[in-house]
Structure formats: C-alpha cells, structure tokens
Scaffold this motif. Sequence first.
Motif, short mmCIF file in Angstrom:
data_model
loop_
_atom_site.label_atom_id
_atom_site.label_comp_id
_atom_site.label_asym_id
_atom_site.label_seq_id
_atom_site.Cartn_x
_atom_site.Cartn_y
_atom_site.Cartn_z
N ALA A 89 -33.05 22.79 -46.41
CA ALA A 89 -34.20 22.25 -45.68
C ALA A 89 -34.07 22.48 -44.18
O ALA A 89 -33.06 22.10 -43.58
CB ALA A 89 -34.35 20.76 -45.98
N ASP A 90 -35.10 23.09 -43.58
CA ASP A 90 -35.13 23.23 -42.12
C ASP A 90 -35.68 21.92 -41.54
O ASP A 90 -36.06 21.01 -42.29
CB ASP A 90 -35.97 24.44 -41.71
N GLU A 143 -37.81 21.69 -51.31
CA GLU A 143 -38.98 20.84 -51.59
C GLU A 143 -39.46 20.97 -53.03
O GLU A 143 -40.19 20.12 -53.52
CB GLU A 143 -40.10 21.18 -50.61
N ARG A 144 -39.04 22.03 -53.71
CA ARG A 144 -39.44 22.22 -55.10
C ARG A 144 -38.39 21.68 -56.08
O ARG A 144 -38.72 21.23 -57.17
CB ARG A 144 -39.66 23.71 -55.36
N ALA A 145 -37.12 21.75 -55.70
CA ALA A 145 -36.03 21.34 -56.60
C ALA A 145 -36.22 19.89 -57.05
O ALA A 145 -36.61 19.03 -56.27
CB ALA A 145 -34.70 21.49 -55.88
N ASP A 146 -35.93 19.64 -58.33
CA ASP A 146 -36.09 18.27 -58.83
C ASP A 146 -35.02 17.92 -59.86
O ASP A 146 -34.13 18.72 -60.16
CB ASP A 146 -37.50 18.05 -59.38
N CYS A 182 -23.43 9.75 -62.96
CA CYS A 182 -22.64 10.13 -61.79
C CYS A 182 -23.45 11.14 -60.99
O CYS A 182 -23.83 12.19 -61.51
CB CYS A 182 -21.32 10.76 -62.24
N ILE A 183 -23.76 10.80 -59.75
CA ILE A 183 -24.63 11.66 -58.95
C ILE A 183 -23.85 12.25 -57.79
O ILE A 183 -22.82 11.74 -57.38
CB ILE A 183 -25.87 10.91 -58.46
N GLY A 184 -24.36 13.34 -57.25
CA GLY A 184 -23.69 14.02 -56.15
C GLY A 184 -23.80 15.53 -56.35
O GLY A 184 -23.97 16.01 -57.47
N GLY A 185 -23.73 16.25 -55.26
CA GLY A 185 -23.80 17.70 -55.33
C GLY A 185 -25.15 18.23 -55.74
O GLY A 185 -25.27 19.33 -56.27
N SER A 186 -26.20 17.46 -55.49
CA SER A 186 -27.52 17.82 -55.97
C SER A 186 -28.24 18.81 -55.07
O SER A 186 -28.00 18.88 -53.87
CB SER A 186 -28.40 16.56 -56.10
N ALA A 187 -29.15 19.58 -55.68
CA ALA A 187 -30.00 20.50 -54.93
C ALA A 187 -31.34 19.88 -54.61
O ALA A 187 -32.17 20.49 -53.95
CB ALA A 187 -30.20 21.78 -55.74
N SER A 188 -31.58 18.67 -55.10
CA SER A 188 -32.92 18.06 -55.04
C SER A 188 -33.00 16.88 -54.09
O SER A 188 -32.00 16.25 -53.76
CB SER A 188 -33.34 17.61 -56.45
N THR A 189 -34.22 16.57 -53.69
CA THR A 189 -34.51 15.39 -52.86
C THR A 189 -35.83 14.81 -53.36
O THR A 189 -36.80 14.70 -52.62
CB THR A 189 -34.62 15.76 -51.37
N LEU A 218 -39.71 15.79 -46.38
CA LEU A 218 -38.98 15.13 -47.46
C LEU A 218 -38.71 13.66 -47.13
O LEU A 218 -38.85 12.78 -47.99
CB LEU A 218 -37.65 15.85 -47.72
N ASP A 219 -38.36 13.40 -45.88
CA ASP A 219 -38.11 12.02 -45.47
C ASP A 219 -39.39 11.19 -45.57
O ASP A 219 -39.37 10.05 -46.08
CB ASP A 219 -37.59 12.01 -44.03
N SER A 220 -40.51 11.76 -45.13
CA SER A 220 -41.79 11.06 -45.22
C SER A 220 -42.18 10.84 -46.68
O SER A 220 -42.69 9.76 -47.04
CB SER A 220 -42.86 11.88 -44.51
N GLY A 221 -41.92 11.84 -47.52
CA GLY A 221 -42.26 11.71 -48.93
C GLY A 221 -41.47 10.62 -49.62
O GLY A 221 -42.01 9.85 -50.43
N LEU A 222 -40.18 10.52 -49.30
CA LEU A 222 -39.35 9.47 -49.90
C LEU A 222 -39.83 8.09 -49.43
O LEU A 222 -39.86 7.13 -50.22
CB LEU A 222 -37.89 9.67 -49.52
N ALA A 223 -40.19 7.98 -48.16
CA ALA A 223 -40.70 6.70 -47.64
C ALA A 223 -41.99 6.32 -48.36
O ALA A 223 -42.20 5.14 -48.70
CB ALA A 223 -40.92 6.80 -46.13
#
Length: 383
Positions: free
Chosen positions: A213-214, A106-109, A131-138, A221-226
């Motif tokens: 993420a548990d 939740e902190r990674a950006d 080129c994106i992929g392999g990220s630690a962030s959401t 995270l899903d709610s935040g993206l929405a």
Amino acid sequence: MIVCAPDSFKGSAGAPAAAAALARGAAQVFPTATITQLPFADGGEGTLEALLAVWGTPERTVSVVDALGRETTARYGLSADGTTAVIEAAQANGLPQVSDVALQPERADTFGVGLIAARALDDGVEEILLCIGGSASTDGGTGIARALGAVFRDSAGDPIAAGGGGLSALAAIDDTGLDPRATAVRWRIAVDVDNPLTGPRGAAAVFGPQKGADPEAVARLDSGLAHLAEVLAGSGDAARLTDTPGFGAAGGIPLTLTALLGAEVVPGSRMVAEAVGLAEALSGADLVLTGEGSFDSQSLGGKVVAAVRDHAPASASIVVVAGRVGLTPAECREAGITAALSIAPGPADLAELSERAEELIEATAAHACALVAAGHQPASAGH
C-alpha cells in the motif's frame, strides 16, 4: 523431571525438532531422568506444527483460495478429541502465497481463511483457535465472514467489492445467512501485537506498506476500516472498536470476528499454553529447557520464554537455549531465567548456524545440563 518446551528457531528448526534436540542433549547428562518434550509457540508462525506435535494428530488439508482468490490448499489441525481446530490464517491469506504477482493491498481479502473455518465446522469442532499474522490483506476480517455466509452490501443493496478497498462503500451487513455453527463455536484469536484498528499505529498505517500500500492506499484502507467499525457498532461506540489494542493485527481480522461471531482476542502464548496444558506439564519440573531463535528483551513480553517462565514452578531451574542471546546474565537473573546459552560454537554466520541448528541445540542443551548437574541433580534423575 526435565521439560523441554521451546519455540521454533525460525528458518532453522521447528518447535518439535527443537524440543527433540533439547531432549537428546539432556539425556546425555541425565540418561535416567524423566524428560518431557513440549513444543511450544506464541500463536504466530509454527503454532499449527507445535500443537499437532503435542496433540499427536496429523495435519489436515482443505481446498481454499489465496488472498487474491486463486485456488490453493491450506493446512489446519484438530485436537485428539476432535473438539478444537487450530488455523493459521496465513495459510490462506499470507503474503508468500501472492508474492509471485504485484501486491494488491486493496483487493486482497481473508475469504480463504473463512473456507478453512467452514471445513473445521464440518468436522464438528466446538472451538476454533485462529492464529493470525503475516497477512496480505486489510479487510477487517470481512472475507472470513463472507465465506461463512454474511453479506456486506452497499447503499443499492449489492455486495461490496472484496478486500479493504471496498469497505468505504459499505452501507449494511446482512448476517441472516451466517452459518449458525459459526456463532455457536468458541473463537479465540491469537495476537502478538497491540496495535489498534485505525490511526497512526493502526492496521493500514503500520502494516499496509509491507502489503504494497502506498500512502494514498493506506489512507483509503484506514478510512475503510473506520467506516466498517461504525457500521458494526451501529448506534454503539465505534471508537471502542477502532481503539482496542490488538484489533489492528493481520489487517483488522479481530474487528468483524468479535462483532459478528463473539470471538475473543487473546495473547498468542496464553492461548497456546492453555491448548497444550503448559501449567500441568511444568508442574513437577526440576529443570526446564526452553529457547528460540533470538532471546532478547522482547522475549520477556508475551513470547514463549516468558510463558514458560510464568508457568514453571518457582523451584525449577530455567535455561534458555537460543541462536542469539541479547541479555546479560544479570538481566536474565532479574527476569527469572537461570541462564541463557547461545548455540553458536564460535564465529559463525546465520546460514551455518541454521544448517546445523538441531545438532547445535542438542550440544548446547548437554552443556547446560552438565552445568546444572554440577550444582544439583534433578530430583527424578536416577529414579
């Protein structure tokens, strides 16, 4: 003419090394043929290396921060004419860089990725290939936008916390300080997944667990993206943003970049094909040698082998050299592939194959060319 256009053999040989090995094997059988090396990639890991090899330009480095805000360095590249930059986002927000500490989903950006982009803008580029992929962030790409001058504020007017965990507090986006160069350049984001932003197949649900993420964090995270999509959409259709295929890639990076910077989301192999001039390079080919670590049904859906096949002349023979071949000869023919050969000389474990990858790729290419020569010799061989 023979063209050697492989992907990397993950963990064994980069695309440039694989292309050179294929070329050496081809030269054993066709010593006077015109042989072109064209390292290729699908927009994921290895794209930077492949494009730099084709462009003939050195990698550049820049001081950035990782997904947790710690100082580090990242590599990026510029085309020979200096107009195009290629950035692998994982250079600054990848999981490996933060594997030394407990994951903080939740902190990674993506702020560090934006710092790479800012340096590319300083270089005067007109286009950024991301080129994106392999990220630690959401974080939906908000970190990139913050690094370029945007401010994401809560209802009190204060900046929200960095990372996906702060998105639920978002009330307004202030883009008055956004670097005007960031909106003037062309952005193309390479994706290799079709996941939407939110929901059961979304960025948080599918990729969040591997970032630490548990179930509770996934839900936040899903709610935040929405919520971010709703704020970005304003009075528009937020569902268009949450449901668009590919917007769930790399923690939702495409979301903010398309909304604020006008970025285009494209299949990675298509983006790289245009960047390296694949169609032109293959236009006169009689024989095309391509390959990757594992050749299977997924290889035919937007990956390197599929792109090479689609751009090659109908008259060309297309031979796949791979660490593992998972398709039958009939399936290969049906897919427009002349033949597919494994580099494994016999029973061997992955470690052995990896250690000898370039040697085995060369030998297998020579075998393939010998078989082709038995049937017909490339038109340019001997000329």
